[in-house]
Design an enzyme around this catalytic site. Structure first.
Site, PDB file in Angstrom:
ATOM      1  N   LEU A  18       0.819  -1.219   0.000  1.00 46.96           N
ATOM      2  CA  LEU A  18       0.000   0.000   0.000  1.00 46.96           C
ATOM      3  C   LEU A  18       0.848   1.262   0.000  1.00 46.96           C
ATOM      4  CD1 LEU A  18      -2.784  -1.027   2.534  1.00 46.96           C
ATOM      5  CD2 LEU A  18      -3.053  -0.690   0.096  1.00 46.96           C
TER       6      LEU A  18
ATOM      7  N   ASN B 270       6.347   4.265  13.272  1.00 48.25           N
ATOM      8  CA  ASN B 270       6.566   3.215  12.273  1.00 48.25           C
ATOM      9  C   ASN B 270       7.802   3.560  11.442  1.00 48.25           C
ATOM     10  OD1 ASN B 270       6.448   1.324  10.256  1.00 48.25           O
ATOM     11  ND2 ASN B 270       4.494   2.029   9.396  1.00 48.25           N
TER      12      ASN B 270
ATOM     13  N   SER C 291       7.761   0.020   7.557  1.00 45.59           N
ATOM     14  CA  SER C 291       6.992  -0.443   6.410  1.00 45.59           C
ATOM     15  C   SER C 291       7.945  -0.801   5.276  1.00 45.59           C
ATOM     16  CB  SER C 291       6.048   0.664   5.929  1.00 45.59           C
ATOM     17  OG  SER C 291       5.600   0.359   4.627  1.00 45.59           O
TER      18      SER C 291
ATOM     19  N   ASN D  55       7.194  -0.918   2.343  1.00 47.29           N
ATOM     20  CA  ASN D  55       6.598  -0.412   1.100  1.00 47.29           C
ATOM     21  C   ASN D  55       6.799   1.070   0.877  1.00 47.29           C
ATOM     22  OD1 ASN D  55       5.392  -2.989   0.777  1.00 47.29           O
ATOM     23  ND2 ASN D  55       3.905  -2.389   2.330  1.00 47.29           N
TER      24      ASN D  55
ATOM     25  N   THR E  74       5.347  -6.226   8.670  1.00 45.73           N
ATOM     26  CA  THR E  74       5.235  -7.308   7.681  1.00 45.73           C
ATOM     27  C   THR E  74       6.620  -7.750   7.202  1.00 45.73           C
ATOM     28  OG1 THR E  74       4.993  -5.619   5.978  1.00 45.73           O
ATOM     29  CG2 THR E  74       2.972  -6.615   6.798  1.00 45.73           C
TER      30      THR E  74
ATOM     31  N   TYR F 139      -3.960  -8.289  12.644  1.00 41.67           N
ATOM     32  CA  TYR F 139      -4.643  -7.640  11.516  1.00 41.67           C
ATOM     33  C   TYR F 139      -5.181  -8.712  10.561  1.00 41.67           C
ATOM     34  CZ  TYR F 139      -5.154  -4.434   7.455  1.00 41.67           C
ATOM     35  OH  TYR F 139      -5.627  -3.719   6.392  1.00 41.67           O
TER      36      TYR F 139
HETATM   37  C1  LIG Z   1      -3.142  -4.257   4.216  1.00 41.97           C
HETATM   38  C2  LIG Z   1      -2.155  -3.967   5.324  1.00 41.97           C
HETATM   39  C3  LIG Z   1      -1.808  -2.652   5.617  1.00 41.97           C
HETATM   40  C4  LIG Z   1      -0.902  -2.375   6.638  1.00 41.97           C
HETATM   41  N1  LIG Z   1      -0.595  -1.075   6.931  1.00 41.97           N
HETATM   42  C5  LIG Z   1       0.245  -0.794   7.965  1.00 41.97           C
HETATM   43  C6  LIG Z   1       0.528   0.535   8.331  1.00 41.97           C
HETATM   44  O1  LIG Z   1      -0.005   1.500   7.767  1.00 41.97           O
HETATM   45  N2  LIG Z   1       1.404   0.734   9.343  1.00 41.97           N
HETATM   46  C7  LIG Z   1       1.997  -0.283  10.041  1.00 41.97           C
HETATM   47  O2  LIG Z   1       2.774  -0.034  10.969  1.00 41.97           O
HETATM   48  N3  LIG Z   1       1.726  -1.566   9.725  1.00 41.97           N
HETATM   49  C8  LIG Z   1       0.865  -1.832   8.716  1.00 41.97           C
HETATM   50  N4  LIG Z   1       0.573  -3.143   8.409  1.00 41.97           N
HETATM   51  C9  LIG Z   1       1.232  -4.215   9.169  1.00 41.97           C
HETATM   52  C10 LIG Z   1       0.382  -4.722  10.327  1.00 41.97           C
HETATM   53  O3  LIG Z   1       0.160  -3.704  11.272  1.00 41.97           O
HETATM   54  C11 LIG Z   1       1.077  -5.918  11.020  1.00 41.97           C
HETATM   55  O4  LIG Z   1       2.345  -5.492  11.494  1.00 41.97           O
HETATM   56  C12 LIG Z   1       1.284  -7.098  10.066  1.00 41.97           C
HETATM   57  O5  LIG Z   1       0.175  -7.243   9.213  1.00 41.97           O
HETATM   58  C13 LIG Z   1       1.517  -8.395  10.833  1.00 41.97           C
HETATM   59  O6  LIG Z   1       0.411  -8.735  11.618  1.00 41.97           O
HETATM   60  P1  LIG Z   1      -0.709  -9.805  11.123  1.00 41.97           P
HETATM   61  O7  LIG Z   1       0.007 -11.025  10.702  1.00 41.97           O
HETATM   62  O8  LIG Z   1      -1.586  -9.998  12.315  1.00 41.97           O
HETATM   63  O9  LIG Z   1      -1.439  -9.150   9.997  1.00 41.97           O
HETATM   64  C14 LIG Z   1      -0.325  -3.436   7.390  1.00 41.97           C
HETATM   65  C15 LIG Z   1      -0.700  -4.753   7.099  1.00 41.97           C
HETATM   66  C16 LIG Z   1      -1.601  -5.030   6.099  1.00 41.97           C
HETATM   67  C17 LIG Z   1      -1.991  -6.465   5.822  1.00 41.97           C
END
Ligand SMILES: Cc1cc2nc3c(=O)[nH]c(=O)nc-3n(C[C@H](O)[C@H](O)[C@H](O)COP(=O)(O)O)c2cc1C
Length: 318
Positions: free
Chosen positions: A87, A140, A143, A145, A210, A277
């Site tokens: 994203l 953060n 990321s 990305n 991630t 998440y």
């Molecule tokens: C679609 C998506 C968007 C995410 N956006 C952010 C973000 O804006 N900031 C952030 O710190 N982590 C973001 N994450 C990471 C999540 O907060 C989390 O660290 C990661 O998904 C691992 O946890 P999970 O396995 O429970 O999803 C995002 C994850 C996903 C799947």
């Protein structure tokens, strides 16, 4: 849809006093929280809390609005209960988020907001203006990305940023780190970042963001992996960090959590709370309630009265 979620409130399992916990001085009804990224613009945090999360993390919010990366930028890997995303912080920016947070004042004590940027002064401004409206701030720097965030993977630069934030901060500050999965050689570098963050005055660490992945299903060709495949790595990373900080910083475990037994394991390894998440996307709005009830049951069977006392493997319960 979020309006309908109010109906979950009486049954969300968050009122069991056994689950109450302390996260760097923030009192939470349960240690199970929503991770950053689900509600980037802080639109539905109040409704999501009612599902039974102990806390929710809005953002990541940046000072200015951003379009994010080109689409497609999210893909499911259904058979693994995983997601890939690239994203790259699409969002309306700080001003819009603050307006909405102002309407959630009653839930302020259970809302964290994730902030990021590529310039120190901009990040300090995000902290300064957001903190009156939230219980804690998550920084953060992780990321995979977003071009530019990696400048804070240099320990000297990270220290300068955190010291600048700490000088202004009035609520607990958590730093969300990149992961060090078992098959990569970045473990030492990232543990150095963890050490630097705590030494510079962060109150806690979020372990972790991630995991980097390449895929032609994403327009930009690479992104972050989340969901079930992360869990075993999360558990190992929490043990690493706990050994490093030895109780001097709170740890939020994040990555691949979908069961109460997994929450138990992470708490037993030293986490004060967990975030999730991807499992919420796959399992639906009943998940936090199910996790609360199951965790309370496991504790009751093990004769444990408070989540801070969780230790050892979870009991086997049908
Ligand atoms: C679609 C998506 C968007 C995410 N956006 C952010 C973000 O804006 N900031 C952030 O710190 N982590 C973001 N994450 C990471 C999540 O907060 C989390 O660290 C990661 O998904 C691992 O946890 P999970 O396995 O429970 O999803 C995002 C994850 C996903 C799947």
């Amino acid at each position: 849809m979020p309006g309908v979620w109010n109906a979950f409130r009486p049954f969300n399992g968050a009122r069991n006093s056994r689950l109450a916990t302390d996260l760097a001085g923030i009192s939470l009804p349960t240690p199970i929280g929503l991770a950053a990224g689900y509600d980037k613009d802080c639109r539905v945090l109040g409704s999501v809390l009612k599902l039974g999360f102990g806390f929710v993390t809005g953002g990541t919010v940046t000072l200015s609005s951003r379009p994010g990366n080109p689409k497609p930028r999210v893909a499911r890997i259904t058979d693994q209960k995983a997601l890939m995303n690239s994203l790259g912080f699409p969002g309306q920016g700080l001003e819009a988020a603050l307006k909405r947070l102002g309407k959630h004042r009653r839930q302020r004590d259970r809302i964290l907001v994730s902030i990021a940027g590529t310039i120190e002064d901009e990040i300090v401004e995000c902290l300064r203006r957001t903190q009156p409206l939230v219980a804690g701030i998550e920084l953060n720097i992780s990321s995979p990305n977003t071009a530019g965030l990696r400048i804070f993977h240099e320990p000297g630069r990270l220290r300068g940023l955190i010291e600048g934030l700490v000088a202004d901060k009035q609520v607990p500050l958590f730093v969300k780190l990149p992961p060090w999965p078992r098959d990569t050689d970045n473990r030492r570098d990232i543990l150095k970042l963890a050490e630097t963050a705590v030494d510079a005055g962060a109150d806690g660490l979020v372990i972790a963001n991630t995991h980097p992945i390449e895929s032609r299903r994403l327009k930009v060709g690479r992104g972050g992996l989340s969901g079930a495949p992360l869990f075993e790595h999360t558990e190992l990373m929490i043990a690493d960090v706990q050994a490093l900080v030895q109780g001097n910083a709170a740890i939020i475990a994040c990555g691949g959590v979908s069961t109460a037994e997994q929450v138990w394991k992470l708490m037993a390894s030293g986490a004060s709370a967990v975030q999730l998440y991807t499992s919420f996307i796959y399992e639906g709005p009943g998940l936090p309630s199910r996790l609360n009830r199951r965790l309370a049951k496991l504790m009751s069977v093990a004769g444990i009265e408070t989540v801070a006392d969780i230790t050892g493997p979870p009991p086997t319960v049908k």
